[in-house]
Write an enzyme that holds these catalytic residues in place. Structure first.
Site, PDB file in Angstrom:
ATOM      1  N   CYS A 113       0.842  -1.204   0.000  1.00  0.00           N
ATOM      2  CA  CYS A 113       0.000   0.000   0.000  1.00  0.00           C
ATOM      3  C   CYS A 113       0.875   1.251   0.000  1.00  0.00           C
ATOM      4  O   CYS A 113       1.334   1.702   1.060  1.00  0.00           O
ATOM      5  CB  CYS A 113      -0.934  -0.005   1.213  1.00  0.00           C
ATOM      6  SG  CYS A 113      -2.072   1.388   1.228  1.00  0.00           S
ATOM      7  N   CYS A 139      -0.524   4.248   1.932  1.00  0.00           N
ATOM      8  CA  CYS A 139      -0.415   4.120   3.389  1.00  0.00           C
ATOM      9  C   CYS A 139       1.016   4.352   3.856  1.00  0.00           C
ATOM     10  O   CYS A 139       1.242   5.008   4.864  1.00  0.00           O
ATOM     11  CB  CYS A 139      -0.822   2.715   3.839  1.00  0.00           C
ATOM     12  SG  CYS A 139      -2.282   2.072   3.043  1.00  0.00           S
ATOM     13  N   ASP A 140       1.974   3.766   3.165  1.00  0.00           N
ATOM     14  CA  ASP A 140       3.335   3.684   3.702  1.00  0.00           C
ATOM     15  C   ASP A 140       4.347   4.597   3.010  1.00  0.00           C
ATOM     16  O   ASP A 140       5.453   4.786   3.526  1.00  0.00           O
ATOM     17  CB  ASP A 140       3.843   2.235   3.596  1.00  0.00           C
ATOM     18  CG  ASP A 140       2.965   1.264   4.381  1.00  0.00           C
ATOM     19  OD1 ASP A 140       2.368   1.703   5.381  1.00  0.00           O
ATOM     20  OD2 ASP A 140       2.865   0.088   3.992  1.00  0.00           O
TER      21      ASP A 140
HETATM   22  P1  FAD Z   1     -10.973  -4.919   6.018  1.00  0.00           P
HETATM   23  O1  FAD Z   1     -10.054  -4.119   6.846  1.00  0.00           O
HETATM   24  O2  FAD Z   1     -10.467  -5.515   4.764  1.00  0.00           O
HETATM   25  O3  FAD Z   1     -11.545  -6.059   6.971  1.00  0.00           O
HETATM   26  C1  FAD Z   1     -12.497  -6.949   6.575  1.00  0.00           C
HETATM   27  C2  FAD Z   1     -12.360  -8.162   7.457  1.00  0.00           C
HETATM   28  O4  FAD Z   1     -13.579  -8.884   7.493  1.00  0.00           O
HETATM   29  C3  FAD Z   1     -11.398  -9.239   6.941  1.00  0.00           C
HETATM   30  O5  FAD Z   1     -10.088  -8.945   7.031  1.00  0.00           O
HETATM   31  C4  FAD Z   1     -11.816 -10.415   7.794  1.00  0.00           C
HETATM   32  O6  FAD Z   1     -11.227 -10.360   9.071  1.00  0.00           O
HETATM   33  C5  FAD Z   1     -13.321 -10.206   7.865  1.00  0.00           C
HETATM   34  N1  FAD Z   1     -14.007 -11.130   6.950  1.00  0.00           N
HETATM   35  C6  FAD Z   1     -13.750 -11.370   5.628  1.00  0.00           C
HETATM   36  N2  FAD Z   1     -14.586 -12.310   5.150  1.00  0.00           N
HETATM   37  C7  FAD Z   1     -15.395 -12.665   6.186  1.00  0.00           C
HETATM   38  C8  FAD Z   1     -16.470 -13.587   6.325  1.00  0.00           C
HETATM   39  N3  FAD Z   1     -16.895 -14.345   5.303  1.00  0.00           N
HETATM   40  N4  FAD Z   1     -17.044 -13.713   7.547  1.00  0.00           N
HETATM   41  C9  FAD Z   1     -16.640 -12.942   8.585  1.00  0.00           C
HETATM   42  N5  FAD Z   1     -15.639 -12.050   8.509  1.00  0.00           N
HETATM   43  C10 FAD Z   1     -15.030 -11.912   7.331  1.00  0.00           C
HETATM   44  N6  FAD Z   1      -5.648   2.652   5.210  1.00  0.00           N
HETATM   45  C11 FAD Z   1      -5.491   3.863   5.778  1.00  0.00           C
HETATM   46  O7  FAD Z   1      -6.421   4.659   5.762  1.00  0.00           O
HETATM   47  N7  FAD Z   1      -4.326   4.203   6.406  1.00  0.00           N
HETATM   48  C12 FAD Z   1      -3.255   3.355   6.504  1.00  0.00           C
HETATM   49  O8  FAD Z   1      -2.214   3.711   7.050  1.00  0.00           O
HETATM   50  C13 FAD Z   1      -3.406   2.050   5.933  1.00  0.00           C
HETATM   51  N8  FAD Z   1      -2.395   1.161   5.989  1.00  0.00           N
HETATM   52  C14 FAD Z   1      -2.556  -0.073   5.415  1.00  0.00           C
HETATM   53  C15 FAD Z   1      -1.496  -0.974   5.484  1.00  0.00           C
HETATM   54  C16 FAD Z   1      -1.623  -2.229   4.923  1.00  0.00           C
HETATM   55  C17 FAD Z   1      -0.461  -3.203   5.008  1.00  0.00           C
HETATM   56  C18 FAD Z   1      -2.835  -2.598   4.244  1.00  0.00           C
HETATM   57  C19 FAD Z   1      -2.986  -3.974   3.633  1.00  0.00           C
HETATM   58  C20 FAD Z   1      -3.888  -1.692   4.165  1.00  0.00           C
HETATM   59  C21 FAD Z   1      -3.753  -0.427   4.745  1.00  0.00           C
HETATM   60  N9  FAD Z   1      -4.776   0.525   4.660  1.00  0.00           N
HETATM   61  C22 FAD Z   1      -4.628   1.741   5.266  1.00  0.00           C
HETATM   62  C23 FAD Z   1      -6.036   0.214   3.985  1.00  0.00           C
HETATM   63  C24 FAD Z   1      -7.102  -0.132   5.036  1.00  0.00           C
HETATM   64  O9  FAD Z   1      -6.573  -1.116   5.900  1.00  0.00           O
HETATM   65  C25 FAD Z   1      -8.356  -0.634   4.369  1.00  0.00           C
HETATM   66  O10 FAD Z   1      -8.814   0.323   3.429  1.00  0.00           O
HETATM   67  C26 FAD Z   1      -9.460  -0.876   5.382  1.00  0.00           C
HETATM   68  O11 FAD Z   1      -9.010  -1.728   6.407  1.00  0.00           O
HETATM   69  C27 FAD Z   1     -10.683  -1.475   4.725  1.00  0.00           C
HETATM   70  O12 FAD Z   1     -11.603  -1.695   5.715  1.00  0.00           O
HETATM   71  P2  FAD Z   1     -12.842  -2.673   5.544  1.00  0.00           P
HETATM   72  O13 FAD Z   1     -13.689  -2.401   6.734  1.00  0.00           O
HETATM   73  O14 FAD Z   1     -13.438  -2.548   4.215  1.00  0.00           O
HETATM   74  O15 FAD Z   1     -12.310  -4.162   5.641  1.00  0.00           O
END
Ligand code: FAD
Ligand code: NDP
Length: 315
Positions: free
Chosen positions: A139, A142-143
């Site tokens: 990302c 992010c980094d």
């Molecule tokens: P996610 O964070 O993707 O979480 C969804 C979670 O739902 C899954 O991981 C899992 O645990 C759960 N899940 C999946 N399928 C199922 C199922 N069938 N049943 C039950 N549970 C399930 N964004 C920023 O704004 N700032 C940052 O500094 C930043 N740093 C990042 C660093 C890294 C290494 C990465 C990979 C991403 C980073 N991001 C950052 C992006 C950010 O993490 C994402 O945009 C954000 O977390 C997305 O949130 P979300 O709620 O859509 O789902």
């Protein structure tokens, strides 16, 4: 028992939806998953160190701590959390039904917030416990601004729009950005290609791949392989960014919601409504453009408000 709202997911989108629906007295039940999509409950932020761009934390906050805080806030208002993955849903019946690792249930509305998983190349030196998050990232937004990338050579892997966008973004920080692509033709759209190719600090290295990341406390070098000649050479590198696509966590839906050609849930414009009435989608599972914690949280709020209106209309 039929729940008013079942939320599937555990990142900022799921917990923001939970906070809002709990405060609206809809008694949300949240399935946070158990290593769903290969990621711990809490979502993608559990895989990072410092989050510097989420408002409210001027000194930055650790990713895992931020996710703990999301959960503490949603449970404070009464959200019931199950550490189980939802494996199946039936959207053809009302109420909807679902099966998780440990139970079966029914819900009038569903909020899908299962996120997406950034694809990583399985290259020696880049894995968890090696140089992952020590110069190796998936990302750039992010980094990229971290101090150890400043004025140093950076590498991006991929040939799509993400790779072009990340390379031009990283060029603000690095001394030079090299895009390593496995073919001799980019997949990215013309305009994104042009922007990267024309940038004085960006170079495209075609028909190459990375075979090893080297370094002790942080990334120092990469071993690159010319896929046409088979020759390898080692270059100095402070950053390696994978931009080889994301995989949205939608397989458990069994094709019952409309998805786009890359597997993301399609939502109505300016809305979290999906192709099935009463099912809402928030966060990265429906967003391949912004993919940030704050945008995920914002759409979680939208999903909660739309759910509340939908249930009110149902009476
Ligand atoms: P996610 O964070 O993707 O979480 C969804 C979670 O739902 C899954 O991981 C899992 O645990 C759960 N899940 C999946 N399928 C199922 C199922 N069938 N049943 C039950 N549970 C399930 N964004 C920023 O704004 N700032 C940052 O500094 C930043 N740093 C990042 C660093 C890294 C290494 C990465 C990979 C991403 C980073 N991001 C950052 C992006 C950010 O993490 C994402 O945009 C954000 O977390 C997305 O949130 P979300 O709620 O859509 O789902
Ligand atoms: P894409 O799937 O479009 O591109 C992925 C790239 O990674 C491809 O070039 C692919 O190579 C390469 N790749 C995949 N797997 C490997 C591997 N194992 N080893 C080496 N290289 C690999 O993903 P993007 O994230 O770039 O884009 C996803 C979608 O989001 C697209 O629709 C894109 O248009 C859109 N998008 C739009 C943006 C914008 O318009 N601003 C910005 C970012 C994304 P190959 O080409 O050989 O298959």
């Amino acid at each position: 028992m039929v729940h008013d709202v079942v939320i599937i997911g555990s990142g900022p989108a799921a917990h923001t939806a939970a906070i809002y629906t709990a405060r609206a007295e809809l008694s949300p039940v949240l399935f946070e998953g158990f290593m769903a999509g290969g990621i711990a409950a809490g979502g993608q932020l559990t895989t990072t160190t410092e989050v510097e761009n989420f408002p409210g934390f001027p000194e930055a906050i650790g990713g895992p701590e931020l996710t703990e805080r999301f959960k503490a806030q949603s449970t404070r208002f009464g959200t019931v959390v199950h550490t189980e993955t939802v494996n199946e849903v039936d959207l053809s019946v009302r109420p909807f039904t679902f099966k998780s690792d440990g139970q079966e249930g029914a819900a009038r509305t569903l909020i899908i917030a299962t996120g997406a998983t950034a694809q990583r190349l399985d290259v020696p030196g880049t894995r968890d416990g090696e140089l992952w998050q020590k110069g190796v990232s998936a990302c750039a937004v992010c980094d990229g601004a971290l101090p150890f990338f400043r004025d140093r050579p950076l590498y991006v892997i991929g040939g799509g729009d993400s790779a072009m966008e990340e390379a031009t973004f990283l060029a603000k920080y690095g001394s030079k950005v090299t895009v390593v692509h496995r073919r001799d033709e980019l997949r990215a759209s013309r305009i994104m290609q042009k922007r990267a190719i024309d940038h004085p600090k960006v170079e495209i290295l075609y028909s190459h791949t990375v075979t090893e990341a080297l370094g002790s406390d942080g990334l120092e070098q990469l071993r690159l392989k010319d896929l046409k000649t088979g020759e390898e050479h080692v270059v100095e590198a402070a950053g390696l960014f994978f931009a080889i696509g994301h995989k949205p966590n939608t397989s458990f839906l069994g094709g019952q919601l409309e998805l786009d050609e890359t597997g993301y849930i399609v939502t109505a414009p300016d809305s979290t409504a999906t192709s099935v009435e009463g099912v809402f989608a928030a966060g990265d599972v429906q967003d391949k453009k912004y993919r940030q914690a704050i945008t995920a949280a914002g759409s979680g709020c939208m999903a909660a408000i739309e759910t509340e209106h939908y249930l009110a209309a149902l009476g």
